[in-house]
Design a protein around this motif. Structure first.
Motif, PDB file in Angstrom:
ATOM      1  N   PRO A 117     -25.729  -8.029 -10.823  1.00  0.00           N
ATOM      2  CA  PRO A 117     -26.297  -6.679 -10.872  1.00  0.00           C
ATOM      3  C   PRO A 117     -27.760  -6.620 -10.474  1.00  0.00           C
ATOM      4  N   PHE A 118     -28.475  -7.733 -10.593  1.00  0.00           N
ATOM      5  CA  PHE A 118     -29.875  -7.779 -10.177  1.00  0.00           C
ATOM      6  C   PHE A 118     -30.009  -8.019  -8.679  1.00  0.00           C
ATOM      7  N   LEU A 119     -29.189  -8.933  -8.144  1.00  0.00           N
ATOM      8  CA  LEU A 119     -29.325  -9.350  -6.748  1.00  0.00           C
ATOM      9  C   LEU A 119     -28.762  -8.336  -5.756  1.00  0.00           C
ATOM     10  N   LEU A 120     -27.617  -7.747  -6.081  1.00  0.00           N
ATOM     11  CA  LEU A 120     -26.967  -6.864  -5.107  1.00  0.00           C
ATOM     12  C   LEU A 120     -27.828  -5.667  -4.699  1.00  0.00           C
ATOM     13  N   PRO A 121     -28.438  -4.922  -5.641  1.00  0.00           N
ATOM     14  CA  PRO A 121     -29.300  -3.822  -5.215  1.00  0.00           C
ATOM     15  C   PRO A 121     -30.469  -4.287  -4.347  1.00  0.00           C
ATOM     16  N   LEU A 122     -31.030  -5.459  -4.646  1.00  0.00           N
ATOM     17  CA  LEU A 122     -32.125  -5.977  -3.823  1.00  0.00           C
ATOM     18  C   LEU A 122     -31.635  -6.311  -2.424  1.00  0.00           C
ATOM     19  N   LEU A 123     -30.464  -6.935  -2.329  1.00  0.00           N
ATOM     20  CA  LEU A 123     -29.887  -7.251  -1.022  1.00  0.00           C
ATOM     21  C   LEU A 123     -29.664  -5.985  -0.215  1.00  0.00           C
ATOM     22  N   LEU A 124     -29.055  -4.983  -0.839  1.00  0.00           N
ATOM     23  CA  LEU A 124     -28.701  -3.758  -0.124  1.00  0.00           C
ATOM     24  C   LEU A 124     -29.933  -2.963   0.298  1.00  0.00           C
ATOM     25  N   GLN A 125     -30.995  -2.967  -0.545  1.00  0.00           N
ATOM     26  CA  GLN A 125     -32.176  -2.174  -0.215  1.00  0.00           C
ATOM     27  C   GLN A 125     -33.170  -2.930   0.657  1.00  0.00           C
ATOM     28  N   LEU A 126     -33.520  -4.149   0.265  1.00  0.00           N
ATOM     29  CA  LEU A 126     -34.560  -4.886   0.974  1.00  0.00           C
ATOM     30  C   LEU A 126     -34.078  -5.442   2.300  1.00  0.00           C
ATOM     31  N   HIS A 127     -32.807  -5.853   2.372  1.00  0.00           N
ATOM     32  CA  HIS A 127     -32.301  -6.468   3.595  1.00  0.00           C
ATOM     33  C   HIS A 127     -31.509  -5.500   4.468  1.00  0.00           C
ATOM     34  N   PRO A 141     -31.790   3.864  -2.551  1.00  0.00           N
ATOM     35  CA  PRO A 141     -31.448   3.482  -3.930  1.00  0.00           C
ATOM     36  C   PRO A 141     -30.098   4.023  -4.392  1.00  0.00           C
ATOM     37  N   LEU A 142     -29.813   5.283  -4.069  1.00  0.00           N
ATOM     38  CA  LEU A 142     -28.541   5.871  -4.489  1.00  0.00           C
ATOM     39  C   LEU A 142     -27.370   5.227  -3.761  1.00  0.00           C
ATOM     40  N   HIS A 143     -27.520   4.996  -2.463  1.00  0.00           N
ATOM     41  CA  HIS A 143     -26.445   4.377  -1.674  1.00  0.00           C
ATOM     42  C   HIS A 143     -26.134   2.972  -2.187  1.00  0.00           C
ATOM     43  N   SER A 144     -27.172   2.220  -2.480  1.00  0.00           N
ATOM     44  CA  SER A 144     -26.953   0.867  -2.972  1.00  0.00           C
ATOM     45  C   SER A 144     -26.266   0.886  -4.337  1.00  0.00           C
ATOM     46  N   GLY A 145     -26.615   1.865  -5.175  1.00  0.00           N
ATOM     47  CA  GLY A 145     -25.966   1.975  -6.471  1.00  0.00           C
ATOM     48  C   GLY A 145     -24.509   2.381  -6.354  1.00  0.00           C
ATOM     49  N   LEU A 146     -24.212   3.300  -5.455  1.00  0.00           N
ATOM     50  CA  LEU A 146     -22.832   3.750  -5.268  1.00  0.00           C
ATOM     51  C   LEU A 146     -21.927   2.639  -4.763  1.00  0.00           C
ATOM     52  N   MET A 147     -22.489   1.669  -4.069  1.00  0.00           N
ATOM     53  CA  MET A 147     -21.691   0.553  -3.567  1.00  0.00           C
ATOM     54  C   MET A 147     -21.069  -0.261  -4.699  1.00  0.00           C
ATOM     55  N   SER A 195     -37.132 -17.409   0.736  1.00  0.00           N
ATOM     56  CA  SER A 195     -37.506 -16.221   1.512  1.00  0.00           C
ATOM     57  C   SER A 195     -38.204 -16.578   2.819  1.00  0.00           C
ATOM     58  N   GLY A 196     -38.807 -17.761   2.884  1.00  0.00           N
ATOM     59  CA  GLY A 196     -39.446 -18.170   4.129  1.00  0.00           C
ATOM     60  C   GLY A 196     -38.463 -18.376   5.267  1.00  0.00           C
ATOM     61  N   MET A 197     -37.190 -18.539   4.940  1.00  0.00           N
ATOM     62  CA  MET A 197     -36.147 -18.716   5.952  1.00  0.00           C
ATOM     63  C   MET A 197     -35.561 -17.380   6.396  1.00  0.00           C
ATOM     64  N   GLY A 198     -36.092 -16.290   5.866  1.00  0.00           N
ATOM     65  CA  GLY A 198     -35.567 -14.966   6.171  1.00  0.00           C
ATOM     66  C   GLY A 198     -34.766 -14.443   4.988  1.00  0.00           C
ATOM     67  N   LEU A 199     -34.811 -13.113   4.796  1.00  0.00           N
ATOM     68  CA  LEU A 199     -34.130 -12.526   3.654  1.00  0.00           C
ATOM     69  C   LEU A 199     -32.629 -12.750   3.693  1.00  0.00           C
ATOM     70  N   GLU A 200     -32.028 -12.635   4.865  1.00  0.00           N
ATOM     71  CA  GLU A 200     -30.568 -12.797   4.961  1.00  0.00           C
ATOM     72  C   GLU A 200     -30.152 -14.190   4.513  1.00  0.00           C
ATOM     73  N   THR A 201     -30.848 -15.208   5.001  1.00  0.00           N
ATOM     74  CA  THR A 201     -30.538 -16.585   4.607  1.00  0.00           C
ATOM     75  C   THR A 201     -30.821 -16.811   3.131  1.00  0.00           C
ATOM     76  N   ALA A 202     -31.921 -16.252   2.633  1.00  0.00           N
ATOM     77  CA  ALA A 202     -32.277 -16.427   1.226  1.00  0.00           C
ATOM     78  C   ALA A 202     -31.210 -15.857   0.309  1.00  0.00           C
ATOM     79  N   PHE A 203     -30.726 -14.658   0.624  1.00  0.00           N
ATOM     80  CA  PHE A 203     -29.697 -14.052  -0.216  1.00  0.00           C
ATOM     81  C   PHE A 203     -28.374 -14.805  -0.108  1.00  0.00           C
ATOM     82  N   ARG A 204     -28.048 -15.293   1.070  1.00  0.00           N
ATOM     83  CA  ARG A 204     -26.802 -16.047   1.223  1.00  0.00           C
ATOM     84  C   ARG A 204     -26.822 -17.321   0.390  1.00  0.00           C
ATOM     85  N   ILE A 205     -27.907 -18.059   0.469  1.00  0.00           N
ATOM     86  CA  ILE A 205     -28.020 -19.291  -0.321  1.00  0.00           C
ATOM     87  C   ILE A 205     -27.975 -18.985  -1.810  1.00  0.00           C
TER      88      ILE A 205
END
Length: 455
Positions: free
Chosen positions: A280-290, A295-301, A416-426
């Protein structure tokens, strides 16, 4: 009033407290970027808002069982809701990060009692197989709260202000206090033993030091600081053993751990919840930052996961009756871990159908996982050990929530130095593997003692 009616009222009161506590644990997640912008800080710096809440709960939860015995569940539960409502009002009026963190500490002081006291009331009123069904109902609120939290937080932030995300607790809390005064019995224990302040201090130090070791900020001395904190945590835990042996009424009697399924369930809960609490902490950050969601769209997901979790509650009893707790928890844990790792596939090119499928799998399996873990951990405790075991169990839950957020945020920061997409995947793969590891713990459950009895 029939016997069923007061039992139903108890369940609703416990579920309401569980909902408030778990909702507030995650409702700020979707709002963190907006809060950071409003307060002039970096998004990851707002982790202290969540950490202050969970650490306060972990610190104060051990006293819940003794307080309930000394002053009565009714009085303690009422005061805990009152503190929670006051803390919520203070959060809504905060205008700086320091003020918000301080208000979250007040919330945590009330929240530390909501779940353990609510569960204890149910445990003392409902025994046997009916207790497992009761926990399943209560855990619906516990699962809906963390999933709906980001959605409600996103709506308030986008349509109104982030200050309002805390006010949802006020009407629920007021209704809860009225229900407590009407339906909860006065059950203070005459001649309750004195509180074990030394034991509480040692275990609280153990939990807090361990949590801070994981949450240590990224800098040149991170490993040294984390190592010192881990050593302090281990020393506090080891010091508690001789203390408990020589004290007449320790905070948690060592005989608690002679119930094998309590020990296994406690460890399995800790490991499993670290991974699932990060979602619940990571998913909203992934959806918004990456991915650039609002905020509403990420929550509805996250709604598909909430709906799936509610529906899956009805599957728990027949599945456990057929396969037993041990087989169910092992295989369901695998599904939870795989679904968490599946979030690593989320990207701008991922089909919506695949994302929804992973969310549904996670929501259904995680919902059943929590109810089954709660039942297997507490089911074998005697009436004498119910209060202390329930308090220790709740403390471990709170610790796991904080560790999940800390681990998730820490891994994103490190990579995060490897890019947000890679950081979230790892990060998602890592926390998924942590959850999978708890399946090895559940292999040690004593299955023959866990078969549900005939109704």
């Amino acid at each position: 009033m029939s016997k069923t009616s007061p039992h139903r009222a108890l369940l609703w009161i416990a579920a309401g407290g569980f909902f408030m506590q778990t909702l507030d644990t995650t409702i700020v997640n979707t709002a963190l970027p907006s809060i950071a912008h409003s307060l002039g800080v970096q998004p990851l710096a707002t982790q202290s808002i969540i950490i202050a809440y969970t650490l306060t709960m972990a610190l104060l939860t051990p006293a819940s069982g003794w307080l309930a015995d000394r002053y009565g569940s009714r009085r303690v539960y009422f005061v805990s809701i009152l503190l929670f409502v006051i803390g919520s009002l203070c959060c809504a009026g905060a205008h700086s990060l320091a003020q918000l963190v301080a208000a979250r500490v007040v919330q945590g002081a009330g929240g530390a009692m909501l779940v353990p006291i609510g569960r204890l009331v149910v445990l003392r009123a409902i025994r046997g197989e009916a207790y497992v069904a009761a926990l399943a109902m209560i855990s619906v609120a516990g699962q809906v709260g963390p999933i709906l939290g980001p959605t409600m937080g996103g709506w308030f932030v986008q349509s109104f202000s982030w200050h309002l995300i805390f006010l949802i607790n006020v009407p629920i809390g007021l209704a809860g206090m009225m229900a407590v005064r009407r339906f909860l019995p006065s059950d203070a224990v005459s001649g309750a033993p004195s509180f074990d302040f030394i034991g509480c201090g040692l275990l609280s130090l153990c939990m807090v030091a361990f949590s801070l070791a994981v949450e240590s900020p990224v800098h040149d001395h991170r490993l040294l600081i984390s190592g010192v904190l881990l050593a302090l945590s281990a020393a506090a835990a080891l010091a508690y053993i001789p203390h408990a042996r020589h004290r007449k009424n320790p905070l948690f009697r060592l005989s608690l751990f002679r119930e094998p399924n309590f020990s296994v369930g406690l460890m399995g809960n800790l490991v499993c919840r670290v991974g699932s609490s990060a979602v619940p902490f990571l998913l909203p950050l992934l959806l918004q930052l990456h991915l650039g969601y609002s905020p509403l769209h990420s929550g509805l997901m996250l709604l598909p996961a909430a709906i799936a979790g509610t529906i899956a509650k009805s599957w728990i009893a027949p599945l456990i009756r057929r396969y037993g707790y041990d087989a169910f928890l092992i295989w369901n844990t695998v599904l939870v871990g795989v679904s968490i790792a599946g979030f690593a596939s989320f990207s701008a090119s991922t089909p919506l159908a695949l994302e929804v499928s992973i969310l549904v799998l996670f929501g259904a399996c995680n919902s059943m996982q929590y109810a089954a873990m709660n039942g297997v951990t507490l089911k074998g405790l005697s009436s004498q050990d119910a209060g202390a075991g329930n308090s220790l169990f709740s403390m471990v839950q709170m610790l796991a929530m904080g560790l999940g957020v800390s681990m998730g945020g820490g891994l994103v920061s490190i990579f995060s130095g490897m890019g947000l997409e890679t950081a979230f995947r790892i990060t998602f793969i890592s926390v998924g593997l942590v959850t999978l590891a708890s399946a090895l713990v559940f292999r040690h459950l004593e299955a023959p003692q866990l078969e549900p009895q005939a109704a």
